[in-house]
Design an enzyme around this catalytic site. Structure first.
Site, PDB file in Angstrom:
ATOM      1  N   HIS A   8      44.120  31.428  36.636  1.00 30.97           N
ATOM      2  CA  HIS A   8      43.043  30.803  35.576  1.00 30.97           C
ATOM      3  C   HIS A   8      43.342  28.953  35.664  1.00 30.97           C
ATOM      4  O   HIS A   8      45.430  28.501  36.094  1.00 30.97           O
ATOM      5  CB  HIS A   8      43.650  31.665  34.923  1.00 30.97           C
ATOM      6  CG  HIS A   8      41.784  32.508  35.250  1.00 30.97           C
ATOM      7  ND1 HIS A   8      42.464  33.818  33.888  1.00 30.97           N
ATOM      8  CD2 HIS A   8      41.257  33.326  35.739  1.00 30.97           C
ATOM      9  CE1 HIS A   8      41.341  34.727  35.100  1.00 30.97           C
ATOM     10  NE2 HIS A   8      40.717  34.176  35.375  1.00 30.97           N
ATOM     11  N   GLY A  55      37.631  29.600  43.024  1.00 27.72           N
ATOM     12  CA  GLY A  55      37.321  30.565  42.511  1.00 27.72           C
ATOM     13  C   GLY A  55      35.885  30.921  41.667  1.00 27.72           C
ATOM     14  O   GLY A  55      35.071  31.364  42.555  1.00 27.72           O
ATOM     15  N   ASP A  60      37.371  33.432  45.244  1.00 26.95           N
ATOM     16  CA  ASP A  60      38.086  35.287  44.737  1.00 26.95           C
ATOM     17  C   ASP A  60      37.771  36.144  46.048  1.00 26.95           C
ATOM     18  O   ASP A  60      37.928  37.312  46.205  1.00 26.95           O
ATOM     19  CB  ASP A  60      38.656  35.573  43.426  1.00 26.95           C
ATOM     20  CG  ASP A  60      36.412  35.032  42.817  1.00 26.95           C
ATOM     21  OD1 ASP A  60      36.008  34.679  43.560  1.00 26.95           O
ATOM     22  OD2 ASP A  60      36.710  36.342  41.473  1.00 26.95           O
ATOM     23  N   ASP A  80      44.504  34.394  33.052  1.00 28.86           N
ATOM     24  CA  ASP A  80      44.690  33.609  31.154  1.00 28.86           C
ATOM     25  C   ASP A  80      44.109  34.940  30.504  1.00 28.86           C
ATOM     26  O   ASP A  80      43.030  34.979  30.594  1.00 28.86           O
ATOM     27  CB  ASP A  80      44.274  32.684  30.897  1.00 28.86           C
ATOM     28  CG  ASP A  80      44.340  31.724  29.517  1.00 28.86           C
ATOM     29  OD1 ASP A  80      44.826  32.852  29.009  1.00 28.86           O
ATOM     30  OD2 ASP A  80      43.700  30.783  29.623  1.00 28.86           O
ATOM     31  N   HIS A  87      33.357  30.567  34.074  1.00 25.33           N
ATOM     32  CA  HIS A  87      33.258  30.223  35.560  1.00 25.33           C
ATOM     33  C   HIS A  87      34.545  30.620  36.230  1.00 25.33           C
ATOM     34  O   HIS A  87      34.577  30.438  37.609  1.00 25.33           O
ATOM     35  CB  HIS A  87      33.553  28.651  35.247  1.00 25.33           C
ATOM     36  CG  HIS A  87      34.759  27.850  34.714  1.00 25.33           C
ATOM     37  ND1 HIS A  87      35.015  27.416  33.850  1.00 25.33           N
ATOM     38  CD2 HIS A  87      35.734  27.412  35.975  1.00 25.33           C
ATOM     39  CE1 HIS A  87      36.388  27.182  33.551  1.00 25.33           C
ATOM     40  NE2 HIS A  87      36.496  27.418  35.398  1.00 25.33           N
ATOM     41  N   ASP A  90      36.983  36.487  38.285  1.00 23.81           N
ATOM     42  CA  ASP A  90      37.541  38.403  37.383  1.00 23.81           C
ATOM     43  C   ASP A  90      38.478  39.269  38.486  1.00 23.81           C
ATOM     44  O   ASP A  90      38.226  39.233  39.646  1.00 23.81           O
ATOM     45  CB  ASP A  90      36.229  38.362  37.805  1.00 23.81           C
ATOM     46  CG  ASP A  90      35.606  39.906  36.641  1.00 23.81           C
ATOM     47  OD1 ASP A  90      36.367  39.636  35.625  1.00 23.81           O
ATOM     48  OD2 ASP A  90      35.510  40.810  36.601  1.00 23.81           O
ATOM     49  N   ARG A  96      40.446  46.421  41.473  1.00 24.03           N
ATOM     50  CA  ARG A  96      40.190  47.672  42.105  1.00 24.03           C
ATOM     51  C   ARG A  96      39.785  47.342  43.413  1.00 24.03           C
ATOM     52  O   ARG A  96      40.584  48.205  44.329  1.00 24.03           O
ATOM     53  CB  ARG A  96      38.009  47.556  41.793  1.00 24.03           C
ATOM     54  CG  ARG A  96      37.529  48.706  41.774  1.00 24.03           C
ATOM     55  CD  ARG A  96      36.436  49.620  41.767  1.00 24.03           C
ATOM     56  NE  ARG A  96      35.032  47.637  41.711  1.00 24.03           N
ATOM     57  CZ  ARG A  96      35.551  47.150  40.212  1.00 24.03           C
ATOM     58  NH1 ARG A  96      36.057  47.796  39.258  1.00 24.03           N
ATOM     59  NH2 ARG A  96      35.056  46.009  40.049  1.00 24.03           N
TER      60      ARG A  96
END
Length: 132
Positions: A8, A55, A60, A80, A87, A90, A96
């Site tokens: 981040h 990202g 990502d 963070d 933006h 995630d 997962r």
């Protein structure tokens, strides 16, 4: 081993410092990163970084694709937890995927250091157990 690096915005400096500290280990592996993070690491360390999109543009998700395709061995996502912006990448989707595919994911410097030290010692035999 293929290692993914994501950070981040407020953690990019931490990622760069971490990469500088463990440059000698990263140099022995193939490093992937989201666009801006990868650029900063590459400029600071001189390491060859396979950069995906930034990202917010889907980098990502490109890393997630590598995880789902069993082409990633370790993920370090310096996140963070207090002031991440909408933006920014995630972590939940990557977390997962890593759990589904048995890929270790560090979210802070302390855990990342443990994984990197294990990698340096050759203690990462877990990949042989989870390969299908």
């Amino acid at each position: 081993m293929n290692i993914a690096l994501i950070a981040h915005d407020r953690k990019k400096k931490d990622m760069v410092n971490f990469s500088l500290a463990y440059k000698h280990i990263f140099a022995k592996h193939t490093i992937f990163a989201t666009g801006t993070t990868g650029k900063k690491i590459q400029e600071a360390t001189g390491l060859e970084i396979h950069r995906f999109l930034s990202g917010p543009l889907g980098g990502d998700q490109q890393i997630g694709s590598k995880i789902a395709s069993d082409e990633m061995d370790l993920v370090i996502f310096m996140r963070d937890p207090l002031t991440a912006q909408p933006h920014e990448p995630d972590i939940l989707a990557l977390l997962r995927l890593c759990d589904v595919h048995g890929i270790p994911l560090a979210t802070n410097v302390a855990t990342a250091e443990i994984l990197i030290k294990g990698l340096e010692r050759g203690d990462m035999q877990w990949r042989n157990v989870f390969k299908k």
